[in-house]
Design a protein around this motif. Structure first.
Motif, PDB file in Angstrom:
ATOM      1  N   GLU A   1      -7.323   1.089  -1.218  1.00 20.81           N
ATOM      2  CA  GLU A   1      -6.429   0.360  -0.303  1.00 20.81           C
ATOM      3  C   GLU A   1      -5.951  -0.977  -0.860  1.00 20.81           C
ATOM      4  OE1 GLU A   1      -8.282  -0.276   3.516  1.00 20.81           O
ATOM      5  OE2 GLU A   1      -8.866   1.826   3.749  1.00 20.81           O
TER       6      GLU A   1
ATOM      7  N   ALA B   1      -7.267  -1.522   9.290  1.00 20.25           N
ATOM      8  CA  ALA B   1      -8.013  -1.109   8.093  1.00 20.25           C
ATOM      9  C   ALA B   1      -8.585  -2.326   7.357  1.00 20.25           C
ATOM     10  CB  ALA B   1      -7.110  -0.310   7.161  1.00 20.25           C
TER      11      ALA B   1
ATOM     12  N   GLU C   1       1.928   8.409  -4.977  1.00 23.47           N
ATOM     13  CA  GLU C   1       1.505   7.013  -4.799  1.00 23.47           C
ATOM     14  C   GLU C   1       1.045   6.412  -6.123  1.00 23.47           C
ATOM     15  OE1 GLU C   1      -2.498   8.985  -3.910  1.00 23.47           O
ATOM     16  OE2 GLU C   1      -0.535   9.462  -4.702  1.00 23.47           O
TER      17      GLU C   1
ATOM     18  N   GLU D   1      -3.539   1.824  -2.319  1.00 27.12           N
ATOM     19  CA  GLU D   1      -3.137   3.224  -2.139  1.00 27.12           C
ATOM     20  C   GLU D   1      -3.965   3.899  -1.060  1.00 27.12           C
ATOM     21  OE1 GLU D   1      -5.957   5.070  -2.908  1.00 27.12           O
ATOM     22  OE2 GLU D   1      -6.787   3.201  -3.725  1.00 27.12           O
ATOM     23  N   MET D   2      -3.408   5.003  -0.555  1.00 28.44           N
ATOM     24  CA  MET D   2      -4.144   5.907   0.326  1.00 28.44           C
ATOM     25  C   MET D   2      -3.649   7.323   0.057  1.00 28.44           C
ATOM     26  SD  MET D   2      -6.351   6.462   2.615  1.00 28.44           S
ATOM     27  CE  MET D   2      -6.759   8.159   3.041  1.00 28.44           C
TER      28      MET D   2
ATOM     29  N   VAL E   1       0.853  -1.189   0.000  1.00 28.90           N
ATOM     30  CA  VAL E   1       0.000   0.000   0.000  1.00 28.90           C
ATOM     31  C   VAL E   1       0.893   1.244   0.000  1.00 28.90           C
ATOM     32  CG1 VAL E   1      -1.835   1.271   1.166  1.00 28.90           C
ATOM     33  CG2 VAL E   1      -1.805  -1.228   1.268  1.00 28.90           C
TER      34      VAL E   1
ATOM     35  N   MET F   1      -4.915   7.396   8.422  1.00 28.24           N
ATOM     36  CA  MET F   1      -5.174   6.064   7.862  1.00 28.24           C
ATOM     37  C   MET F   1      -3.886   5.244   7.744  1.00 28.24           C
ATOM     38  SD  MET F   1      -8.274   5.150   7.503  1.00 28.24           S
ATOM     39  CE  MET F   1      -7.956   3.698   6.492  1.00 28.24           C
ATOM     40  N   VAL F   2      -2.767   5.897   7.465  1.00 27.97           N
ATOM     41  CA  VAL F   2      -1.493   5.166   7.439  1.00 27.97           C
ATOM     42  C   VAL F   2      -1.222   4.555   8.815  1.00 27.97           C
ATOM     43  CG1 VAL F   2       1.019   5.399   7.188  1.00 27.97           C
ATOM     44  CG2 VAL F   2      -0.509   6.460   5.513  1.00 27.97           C
TER      45      VAL F   2
ATOM     46  N   ALA G   1       1.198   5.341   0.149  1.00 29.84           N
ATOM     47  CA  ALA G   1       0.434   6.481   0.658  1.00 29.84           C
ATOM     48  C   ALA G   1       1.132   7.793   0.314  1.00 29.84           C
ATOM     49  CB  ALA G   1       0.269   6.367   2.169  1.00 29.84           C
TER      50      ALA G   1
ATOM     51  N   THR H   1     -14.702  10.078  -2.013  1.00 29.64           N
ATOM     52  CA  THR H   1     -14.928   9.661  -0.628  1.00 29.64           C
ATOM     53  C   THR H   1     -16.330   9.979  -0.140  1.00 29.64           C
ATOM     54  OG1 THR H   1     -13.888  11.747  -0.013  1.00 29.64           O
ATOM     55  CG2 THR H   1     -12.529   9.774   0.125  1.00 29.64           C
TER      56      THR H   1
ATOM     57  N   PHE I   1      -3.381   1.552   9.071  1.00 29.57           N
ATOM     58  CA  PHE I   1      -2.775   0.429   8.336  1.00 29.57           C
ATOM     59  C   PHE I   1      -1.666  -0.210   9.181  1.00 29.57           C
ATOM     60  CE2 PHE I   1      -3.558   3.005   4.206  1.00 29.57           C
ATOM     61  CZ  PHE I   1      -4.822   2.482   4.064  1.00 29.57           C
TER      62      PHE I   1
ATOM     63  N   THR J   1      -5.058  11.204   5.552  1.00 33.07           N
ATOM     64  CA  THR J   1      -4.063  10.318   4.923  1.00 33.07           C
ATOM     65  C   THR J   1      -3.132   9.744   5.985  1.00 33.07           C
ATOM     66  OG1 THR J   1      -4.133  11.605   2.875  1.00 33.07           O
ATOM     67  CG2 THR J   1      -2.259  10.129   3.169  1.00 33.07           C
TER      68      THR J   1
END
Length: 349
Positions: A314, A93, A239, A171-172, A61, A84-85, A63, A200, A88, A81
């Motif tokens: 993701e 997630a 990314e 990806e994120m 993934v 969420m990382v 980011a 989103t 992860f 961002t």
């Protein structure tokens, strides 16, 4: 052009034909397992083997942040961002859940998150703190796009050395549907309004604003549709570039890559524009709800395995599709032939 292109060979059509013939000796009417048989054939063309193996898979993934988020194109703030990382990295997630389900190793890569990150479980390859606002200036310089491609190539090399037999790239990045939509509109010549969706979860007014922002960016950047690296650097994301590199590397390493949704497919299209032979190594996991995804799939003449109304990213949809690849390889490896089973392969007169 990127040097890895010189290491990419076309898939092995002869191996695929051998598998197709072998499938017709198995205890079933010819073609009766439908798309699963096509999948088995494609996996053989990728590996060059009659009975390929796709386990274990690796999830990577990437980011990064996008300067165009300043234009108010996303329902979420840019800080999400980095948040969420962290999610992860702690395994919370959707992609972590699905990766555990399929026994995948996971690498999370910060290739351009705006916030400083030092988290255990995150590989730091930050090239810059997000892209520039593409409405105002090029998203990144050409050398930065190439460096991001290199990050993707290196990640696939690590996965291969760790034993991966199949790749799932995710990806994120808040506002990355905006960057992807801009790239896709230029690469395909489609109107921006036809490739832009809710991302989103924006409302129709925000969606119209997003279309206007992308149209302004495309006009200002004036990227050449015939120059994929130029489109990537002027309108893309770090990314997206890393994912492009991962697809190029998968082809060079003769590994199947399951392509996720909209953003992943735009990266895959970019890789195929750089090297058309990459297309044979790509398996499309699912159909996203993003309208641009249909445009991108059509450009690649791709038919996804699943259609579940998803639009998360993701790598989640690609991970859900992986068991179908396992089923295809198990079918070839484990089903009995008519001869083995003592079953007649002739229809009654």
């Amino acid at each position: 052009m990127h040097p890895i292109v010189d290491h990419i060979q076309p898939v092995d059509r002869d191996a695929g034909e051998a598998t197709r013939r072998y499938l017709d000796t198995l205890t079933k009417p010819p073609g009766s397992l439908g798309s699963l048989e096509d999948l088995a054939v494609q996996l053989s063309t990728i590996s060059g083997e009659l009975k390929p193996n796709v386990a274990p898979p690796a999830v990577i993934v990437f980011a990064a942040d996008h300067g165009v988020a300043a234009e108010g194109v996303s329902a979420f703030p840019q800080a999400v961002t980095a948040q969420m990382v962290a999610n992860f990295a702690s395994g919370g997630a959707a992609i972590n859940v699905f990766a555990r389900q399929i026994g995948a190793q996971v690498e999370i890569m910060d290739v351009g998150v705006a916030s400083p990150l030092t988290l255990p479980g995150v590989t730091l390859t930050k090239l810059r703190q997000g892209t520039a606002n593409m409405v105002v200036e090029d998203a990144m310089q050409l050398d930065q796009a190439i460096a991001a491609i290199d990050v993707g190539v290196a990640a696939v090399d690590r996965a291969k050395r760790a034993g991966a037999k199949c790749l799932i790239v995710g990806e994120m990045g808040i506002a990355n549907t905006t960057a992807s939509s801009a790239m896709l509109a230029v690469l395909t010549g489609q109107a921006v309004a036809s490739v832009v969706g809710a991302g989103t979860g924006i409302n129709p007014q925000q969606q119209a604003h997003k279309v206007a922002v992308i149209e302004r960016a495309i006009a200002a950047r004036n990227a050449d549709p015939q120059a994929p690296l130029e489109v990537l650097s002027k309108l893309g994301g770090l990314e997206i570039a890393a994912m492009t590199g991962a697809y190029l590397a998968a082809a060079a390493q003769r590994l199947p890559a399951i392509v996720d949704g909209f953003i992943a497919t735009v990266a895959a299209l970019t890789a195929c524009r750089l090297c058309p032979a990459v297309r044979g190594y790509l398996i499309f996991g699912h159909r996203s709800q993003e309208p641009g995804h249909d445009v991108a799939l059509k450009a690649l003449e791709a038919k996804p395995l699943l259609d579940m109304g998803m639009r998360l990213g993701e790598g989640s949809g690609a991970a859900l599709a992986f068991p179908l690849l396992q089923a295809a390889t198990a079918m070839v490896a484990e089903m009995a032939t008519f001869t083995d089973a003592g079953v007649s392969d002739k229809a009654s007169p």
